[in-house]
Design an enzyme around this catalytic site. Sequence first.
Site, PDB file in Angstrom:
ATOM      1  N   TRP A 365       0.829  -1.211   0.000  1.00  0.00           N
ATOM      2  CA  TRP A 365       0.000   0.000   0.000  1.00  0.00           C
ATOM      3  C   TRP A 365       0.857   1.252   0.000  1.00  0.00           C
ATOM      4  O   TRP A 365       0.350   2.358   0.148  1.00  0.00           O
ATOM      5  CB  TRP A 365      -0.937   0.008   1.207  1.00  0.00           C
ATOM      6  CG  TRP A 365      -0.262   0.214   2.540  1.00  0.00           C
ATOM      7  CD1 TRP A 365       0.996  -0.163   2.903  1.00  0.00           C
ATOM      8  CD2 TRP A 365      -0.815   0.868   3.685  1.00  0.00           C
ATOM      9  NE1 TRP A 365       1.264   0.196   4.206  1.00  0.00           N
ATOM     10  CE2 TRP A 365       0.157   0.827   4.710  1.00  0.00           C
ATOM     11  CE3 TRP A 365      -2.037   1.475   3.951  1.00  0.00           C
ATOM     12  CZ2 TRP A 365      -0.058   1.370   5.974  1.00  0.00           C
ATOM     13  CZ3 TRP A 365      -2.259   2.013   5.226  1.00  0.00           C
ATOM     14  CH2 TRP A 365      -1.279   1.952   6.212  1.00  0.00           C
ATOM     15  N   ASP A 366       2.188   1.088  -0.183  1.00  0.00           N
ATOM     16  CA  ASP A 366       3.095   2.224  -0.034  1.00  0.00           C
ATOM     17  C   ASP A 366       2.803   3.349  -1.017  1.00  0.00           C
ATOM     18  O   ASP A 366       3.223   4.487  -0.795  1.00  0.00           O
ATOM     19  CB  ASP A 366       4.540   1.746  -0.170  1.00  0.00           C
ATOM     20  CG  ASP A 366       4.925   0.794   0.952  1.00  0.00           C
ATOM     21  OD1 ASP A 366       5.726   1.178   1.808  1.00  0.00           O
ATOM     22  OD2 ASP A 366       4.401  -0.328   0.982  1.00  0.00           O
ATOM     23  N   GLU A 504      -0.771  -4.376  11.970  1.00  0.00           N
ATOM     24  CA  GLU A 504      -0.115  -5.626  11.576  1.00  0.00           C
ATOM     25  C   GLU A 504       0.250  -6.544  12.739  1.00  0.00           C
ATOM     26  O   GLU A 504       0.393  -7.739  12.537  1.00  0.00           O
ATOM     27  CB  GLU A 504       1.143  -5.364  10.734  1.00  0.00           C
ATOM     28  CG  GLU A 504       0.858  -4.755   9.383  1.00  0.00           C
ATOM     29  CD  GLU A 504       2.092  -4.651   8.510  1.00  0.00           C
ATOM     30  OE1 GLU A 504       3.207  -4.605   9.054  1.00  0.00           O
ATOM     31  OE2 GLU A 504       1.936  -4.630   7.281  1.00  0.00           O
ATOM     32  N   LYS A 624       2.291  -1.932  16.263  1.00  0.00           N
ATOM     33  CA  LYS A 624       3.557  -1.823  15.545  1.00  0.00           C
ATOM     34  C   LYS A 624       3.737  -0.415  14.989  1.00  0.00           C
ATOM     35  O   LYS A 624       4.829   0.151  15.004  1.00  0.00           O
ATOM     36  CB  LYS A 624       3.592  -2.841  14.399  1.00  0.00           C
ATOM     37  CG  LYS A 624       4.795  -2.750  13.494  1.00  0.00           C
ATOM     38  CD  LYS A 624       4.684  -3.760  12.357  1.00  0.00           C
ATOM     39  CE  LYS A 624       5.834  -3.643  11.378  1.00  0.00           C
ATOM     40  NZ  LYS A 624       5.699  -4.581  10.247  1.00  0.00           N
ATOM     41  N   GLN A 625       2.669   0.150  14.474  1.00  0.00           N
ATOM     42  CA  GLN A 625       2.716   1.451  13.822  1.00  0.00           C
ATOM     43  C   GLN A 625       1.335   2.081  13.910  1.00  0.00           C
ATOM     44  O   GLN A 625       0.398   1.480  14.417  1.00  0.00           O
ATOM     45  CB  GLN A 625       3.133   1.293  12.366  1.00  0.00           C
ATOM     46  CG  GLN A 625       2.213   0.386  11.563  1.00  0.00           C
ATOM     47  CD  GLN A 625       2.717   0.120  10.169  1.00  0.00           C
ATOM     48  OE1 GLN A 625       3.268   0.996   9.523  1.00  0.00           O
ATOM     49  NE2 GLN A 625       2.532  -1.100   9.697  1.00  0.00           N
TER      50      GLN A 625
END
Length: 810
Positions: A365-366, A504, A624-625
């Site tokens: 998805w970057d 994630e 995680k983020q």
Amino acid sequence: MTEPETTAWSWGYTGYDPSAERLREALCTLGNGYFATRGAAPEATDDGLHYPGTYAAGCYNRLSSTVHGEQTRTVENEDMVNLPNWLPLRFRGQEGEPGSGGPDTAWFSPDADRLLDHRQTLDLSCGTLDRDTRYEDARGRRIRVRQTRFLHMADPHLAVLRTVLQAENWSGAFEVESGLDGEITNSGVPRYRDLAGRHLTGVTTGTAAPDTVWLRCRTSESAVRIAFAARTTADPRPAADRLEPGTAQAHRTLYLPARPGRPVTVDKTVALHTSRDPAIAGPLDAALDRAGAAPGFEELLESHRTAWRELWERAELDVPGEAGQILRLHLFHVLQTLSPHTAELDVGVPARGLHGEAYRGHVFWDELFVLPYLNLHFPEVSRALLDYRHRRLPRACQSAREAGRDGAMFPWQSGSDGREETQELHLNPRSGRWLPDHSRLQHHVGSAVAYNVLRYCEATGDTEYLHTKGVETLVQISRFWASSAVYDPRPGRFRIRGVVGPDEYHEGYPGAESPGLDDNAYTNVTAAWVLARTLDVVRALPEPRRRELFEATGTEEDEPERWEEVSRALHIPFHDGVISQFEGYGRLAELDWEGLRRRHGDIRRLDRILEAEGDTVNRYRASKQADVLMLGYLFPPAELAALFRRLGHTLDDTVWRRTVDYYLNRTSHGSTLSGLVHGWVLARARRAEAWKFCREALESDVADLQGGTTEEGIHLGAMAGTLDLVQRGLTGMEPRTGELMLDPAPLPELSEYGFSVRYHGHWGVRMQLTRGRLRIDVPESDEPPIRLVLPDRAVTVEPGESCVLETPEH
């Protein structure tokens, strides 16, 4: 590790540090959008210290491997292929006249000989990598080596290496071997090395007199044919030389005079073609023709510099200080991966650039973090990247049908043909165990695709694309979300179950037999936004086009009513006065963060740490983020508040700030994207803490903050995201059809900078932010004026005019 030496337009290293070579090789990668080559020395091989790698955009191959975990399994992986190495050029000395006798020393090597001086410099202004090295061999003979290489930015099929050799204290001859190496595997990521990595087959070599060797091969499963031709010339002319084809390698060997103070120059010009290229009869003939017709070094360098100068004019960025130096390096690598040449290719956004083999070169998805920057500078590249998704729309629809859904289910990891490439098992290097990988449940990638379609069209005014390929993509993604939403009468809401969010870490509930989470807030909110925006686009279509669209996509006439209903009633969970990351998040256990930090130090990869201890991060309130906070990255405050109102919730400043604080204390930042998103959000919510995260985003690759990941490939999303942080995040700039919205939120550390953007038909709209002032210069053109909308006023600027706005320094 040696710190880089930088200027405004260079990135360099003095001294040789074997432990840092692979990181330097990634950061000194050169590319032109068609292919890229890591910054390994020409004499280097894959020996554990170095990793030469050359990658062509979109060139993939699939292999099967046997994995020995709790049970032996066969897994299939598609990789971006490490192509034959075009760099090899090595040299050694001999006594006597050139060609009169055999060599009396080994090939020079920084790992074998005494290094007197070594400096490597990446020139960002013109895309060259320069090296200046002095050796001393076991017999005390000294040699100076100066090299310049570039991958041509005007002709993307060419690469050039110039080597200047000079004996300092001896006379005799240089033996120089210049060649092509086809004995190459994908082995640049340690955790993949137990898996199959030999993608090249049918390697053959040959010569084309008087100065050229060639190599051709193909990928084993995808059958992409690949050909290199290398022309090597020298000044003065060699006293003797020979062309040597081999089984998997081909060389031209030159014998050149070595005299103190008399340098010799060796130029290597290489051409690459593959069977994916248009307008060629065959890769080998095309490579030989191109290498043979290429002009000399100086002429090639001049045209290469001109192409780079034009790129920098379109991507102007003027940020002072160290932040500006890093931002320019980030922009350099974005342009090397996604140049205007990319617009001619069928490729997506590789998450790790063309710089290494991490993530297998897959497309995630970057693009969500990359296209907003490209939209305002290289919209033709953005459109091509959207076309990559549209071409794979039928495959996404097939995946949805196989999952029992309507519409299109885009894969979390995409490669050549758009099928799901996410591995089913992944290795935890800390425990050595192969574990199930459920990240393919990140269906929010579909919303990212839709978001990029809409934002591209808003930034460019490309209604032709919006009403054709764009709306086809939007409709199929909306159909997927509408069919994924199931009505639950208890809350009287629609729910989306069995997904994984951007976090994630959490792939399921503790003790659950099946993976997936219910009502991930980010997934549901973005799905609602996509449904609402798709309705707007569809309703604005002329009736004949709408009828044609519905017929082509298999959309029933009553489906938009379902989209409307779902877009207003998707369940958004809350707990403790904050938005829940997913339903049940607030019932998870709190984590002993300080205890973990005392035991492990760096806990960015918390999931691996806990799994190695026999625990699981699924049990804890730990991310995680950014997940929920990603909403503040995608949507300006007013738009996000309106979106929540549509869903029946009040999201005022108090609730949002409380939500930001809550997750800020529960995030390990195990992704380079996390610092970027947190810096973006905190610039408006908690300004005093924003710079810490902005700086982490800036340094994530150059300082390899994730601990050994950058050497496997740069993080393209984070690099492009830092550029967009300056461009849109701190200016509050949101391109919309008919107006350019601005809401500056400058940071003290980044309070003065300038850049240019391309907005609709206006090229080079210049913006200069200084403390409390924003100046906009609109170049002369026949385009209509630009309407600037700020929170408290609107201003219209005619072409050829300037406007200075006073902005709050809150």
